[in-house]
Design a protein around this motif. Structure first.
Motif, mmCIF file in Angstrom:
data_model
loop_
_atom_site.group_PDB
_atom_site.id
_atom_site.type_symbol
_atom_site.label_atom_id
_atom_site.label_comp_id
_atom_site.label_asym_id
_atom_site.label_seq_id
_atom_site.Cartn_x
_atom_site.Cartn_y
_atom_site.Cartn_z
ATOM 1 N N ASN A 90 3.800 -4.862 8.247
ATOM 2 C CA ASN A 90 2.433 -5.379 8.351
ATOM 3 C C ASN A 90 2.364 -6.857 7.984
ATOM 4 N N ARG A 91 3.466 -7.415 7.432
ATOM 5 C CA ARG A 91 3.531 -8.851 7.152
ATOM 6 C C ARG A 91 4.421 -9.588 8.137
ATOM 7 N N MET A 92 4.979 -8.865 9.083
ATOM 8 C CA MET A 92 5.761 -9.497 10.147
ATOM 9 C C MET A 92 4.812 -10.033 11.213
ATOM 10 N N SER A 93 5.265 -11.023 11.984
ATOM 11 C CA SER A 93 4.449 -11.502 13.094
ATOM 12 C C SER A 93 4.343 -10.399 14.144
ATOM 13 N N SER A 94 3.235 -10.389 14.890
ATOM 14 C CA SER A 94 3.044 -9.363 15.917
ATOM 15 C C SER A 94 4.142 -9.444 16.968
ATOM 16 N N GLY A 95 4.586 -10.679 17.284
ATOM 17 C CA GLY A 95 5.654 -10.835 18.272
ATOM 18 C C GLY A 95 6.972 -10.265 17.788
ATOM 19 N N MET A 96 7.263 -10.444 16.494
ATOM 20 C CA MET A 96 8.504 -9.921 15.931
ATOM 21 C C MET A 96 8.498 -8.389 15.943
#
Length: 378
Positions: A263-269
């Protein structure tokens, strides 16, 4: 399964398209608003019709080839009922029973032999008159357990629709991975299950399947700052009467001690990881519909994932939409379908039927300057 062609009209909304033939990889290209998304939604709508839903005013013809080599030709039509004004809130009509549209006609051919012929007066299956059955459901759903229908019914479950025009929220699994391990004993069973990709990925991690390391390696190619990935349950027993368990993805970056939850990763990642996992975890014969493939992906992600689409050898069919120059330029023009629209009529053209030059650059420039592409809607 392979979707060979589809013809579809929505008489209620007054739009549709003539026969479109698909490749193993089909990229629908065109300016915004021409109907690329509608093509994908039509395919998805037919899957839902085959599973018992109804679509007011819809008429269709579609051809499938299953993994068993069976060719099914299915066509039908629902009556077009006058619907309420879509801007009137539902609660104002709560006292009125909603009337569902009925099947006007339906026909199914198996390897060119007609096995279903149905209209509002009669229902013939495999040469025999059937008793009066549900008039608002497709014969495929009604007869899905019959031997002649079972192959098609099971194959249609392999259609997966990914709408990347919509924003994705935080995703995690509430399923108990330990319980799932008791049900799915090996990698093949996991692939063939109807579990979400998230759950499949968690299972192959938990069971230490070699495929997880392949997925992780491909992900690290895109994001070299990542050195490790894990998928584990977290528990919060702060409250004595409540136990919450969720399985989440976590990554560890080079030089950073603390693991980063997804949930703290970028949406693209996160989407890139799920995309890569899907390439490995989808079962053979799956038909993937991807709307606006490029949304929330960086260039490094697009590069890897378009290569996966082009060079996938797992007998999976991809039908995707895009108007992103990089994606269009990366996918060979033999797979392009130029989409245009005149009023409510959507049309497609094979790019390979036009002289667009020999290099990728020449073909891309020819495409974006082609009258069909530039006019888009007329």
């Amino acid at each position: 399964m392979k979707l060979k062609s589809i013809k579809y009209f929505n008489n209620e909304q007054e739009w549709g398209f003539d026969k479109i033939e698909f490749f193993d990889l089909t990229l629908l290209v065109g300016v915004s608003g021409v109907g690329k998304t509608q093509v994908l939604r039509s395919i998805h709508a037919l899957q839902k019709i085959a599973q018992g839903s109804n679509e007011n005013g819809v008429k269709w013809e579609v051809e499938f080839e299953t993994l068993k080599g069976n060719i099914y030709n299915w066509k039908g039509e629902f009556e077009n009922l006058k619907s309420k004004n879509e801007f009137i809130p539902d609660f104002l009509n709560s006292d009125k029973e909603e009337i569902e549209p009925k099947i006007v006609f339906e026909e199914l051919l198996l390897n060119s032999e007609k096995i279903i012929e149905r209209n509002q007066e009669s229902f013939i299956f495999n040469g025999k008159e059937m008793p009066k059955l549900i008039s608002t459901e497709s014969a495929i759903n009604i007869l899905k357990e019959e031997e002649l229908i079972l192959d098609l019914s099971e194959s249609l479950k392999l259609i997966i629709y990914r709408d990347h025009t919509q924003k994705e929220g935080v995703r995690y699994s509430r399923l108990s991975i330990k319980k799932l391990k008791n049900k799915y004993k090996n990698f093949q069973q996991i692939k063939e299950s109807e579990l979400e990709t998230f759950d499949k990925l968690a299972l192959v991690y938990e069971m230490q399947e070699p495929v997880f390391d392949e997925i992780k390696s491909r992900f690290v190619e895109v994001f070299p700052q990542v050195e490790d990935v894990k998928i584990e349950p977290i528990q919060d027993d702060e409250f004595s009467n409540f136990l919450f368990e969720a399985t989440i993805i976590q990554i560890k970056e080079v030089g950073v001690q603390k693991w980063i939850p997804h949930n703290r990763m970028s949406s693209g990642m996160l989407r890139t990881l799920i995309h890569i996992a899907e390439m490995y975890l989808w079962v053979e014969g799956t038909v993937i519909l991807i709307d606006e493939f490029e949304n929330s992906l960086g260039l490094n992600c697009i590069d890897v994932l378009t290569e996966d689409l082009v060079y996938d050898d797992n007998n999976i069919q991809f039908i995707a939409t895009s108007h992103h120059p990089y994606i269009i330029n990366k996918i060979p023009f033999d797979y392009w379908k130029i989409v245009t629209r005149k009023g409510g009529l959507i049309k497609t053209f094979d790019a390979k039927d036009f002289d667009m030059g020999k290099s990728h650059h020449d073909r891309f420039m020819s495409l974006i300057n082609h009258p069909f592409y530039k006019q888009g809607i007329s």
